[in-house]
Design a protein around this motif. Structure first.
Motif, mmCIF file in Angstrom:
data_model
loop_
_atom_site.group_PDB
_atom_site.id
_atom_site.type_symbol
_atom_site.label_atom_id
_atom_site.label_comp_id
_atom_site.label_asym_id
_atom_site.label_seq_id
_atom_site.Cartn_x
_atom_site.Cartn_y
_atom_site.Cartn_z
ATOM 1 N N THR A 181 0.840 -1.186 0.000
ATOM 2 C CA THR A 181 0.000 0.000 0.000
ATOM 3 C C THR A 181 0.885 1.250 0.000
ATOM 4 O O THR A 181 0.608 2.211 -0.736
ATOM 5 C CB THR A 181 -0.925 -0.003 1.234
ATOM 6 N N GLU A 182 1.920 1.254 0.798
ATOM 7 C CA GLU A 182 2.829 2.413 0.841
ATOM 8 C C GLU A 182 3.532 2.597 -0.507
ATOM 9 O O GLU A 182 3.681 3.720 -0.999
ATOM 10 C CB GLU A 182 3.862 2.229 1.944
ATOM 11 N N GLU A 183 3.918 1.492 -1.084
ATOM 12 C CA GLU A 183 4.600 1.571 -2.384
ATOM 13 C C GLU A 183 3.631 2.094 -3.450
ATOM 14 O O GLU A 183 4.004 2.922 -4.286
ATOM 15 C CB GLU A 183 5.136 0.192 -2.798
ATOM 16 N N ILE A 184 2.392 1.627 -3.405
ATOM 17 C CA ILE A 184 1.409 2.077 -4.391
ATOM 18 C C ILE A 184 1.147 3.565 -4.187
ATOM 19 O O ILE A 184 1.039 4.320 -5.164
ATOM 20 C CB ILE A 184 0.111 1.240 -4.282
ATOM 21 N N ASN A 185 1.035 3.996 -2.923
ATOM 22 C CA ASN A 185 0.831 5.432 -2.652
ATOM 23 C C ASN A 185 2.010 6.244 -3.181
ATOM 24 O O ASN A 185 1.835 7.309 -3.794
ATOM 25 C CB ASN A 185 0.643 5.674 -1.156
#
Length: 151
Positions: free
Chosen positions: A12-16
């Motif tokens: 999720t952090e990487e996608i953000n």
């Protein structure tokens, strides 16, 4: 599952982060689209065309000059140096002979006058010798002079 939760959080952090990067790229792309940078090659094309025309004219002028030079070379006459020297030598000889001839011709009247005076003196000497030897002829000559009014 804890690991799965951790991996999901990381994803999720990487996608953000990826979405934020894409937003920044879209903004940069919009900024680049708004920049008035349009490649215009019309001036360069005009300069190159002028240069090409000038070069073409220069080549044509050089070809015309070369043709004139070739024509002059073909019309020229090549003489050996000994022939030129001989010609000048003969010309100088002719001029010297001509000058001497003119000098001699100009002196003819003086020579004729000197010869006339010499002949006159010689004849007068002969007449005087004749008149001295013949007194009768001298008397007749004196009478003739008096009649004609000469002395």
């Amino acid at each position: 599952m804890a690991k799965l939760d951790e991996i999901a959080e990381l994803l999720t952090e990487e996608i953000n982060g990826f979405e934020k990067s894409i937003d920044r790229l879209e903004k940069a792309h919009e900024n680049l689209q708004n920049l008035p940078l349009r490649p215009d090659t019309t001036e360069i094309s005009a300069l190159l065309k002028d240069y090409g025309n000038n070069q073409k004219k220069i080549v044509e002028d050089q070809q015309r000059l070369m043709q004139r030079i070739l024509q002059k070379v073909e019309k020229s006459l090549l003489l050996p140096s000994w022939a030129i020297k001989l010609f000048w030598g003969l010309l100088i000889c002719v001029l010297l002979i001509l000058g001497f001839s003119i000098y001699q011709v100009s002196r003819i009247s003086k020579k004729e006058e000197a010869a006339y005076i010499k002949g006159q003196d010689s004849v007068m000497g002969l007449y005087e010798a004749f008149l001295d030897e013949s007194p009768e002829a001298k008397e007749l000559y004196q009478k003739w002079l008096e009649e004609n009014g000469k002395k």
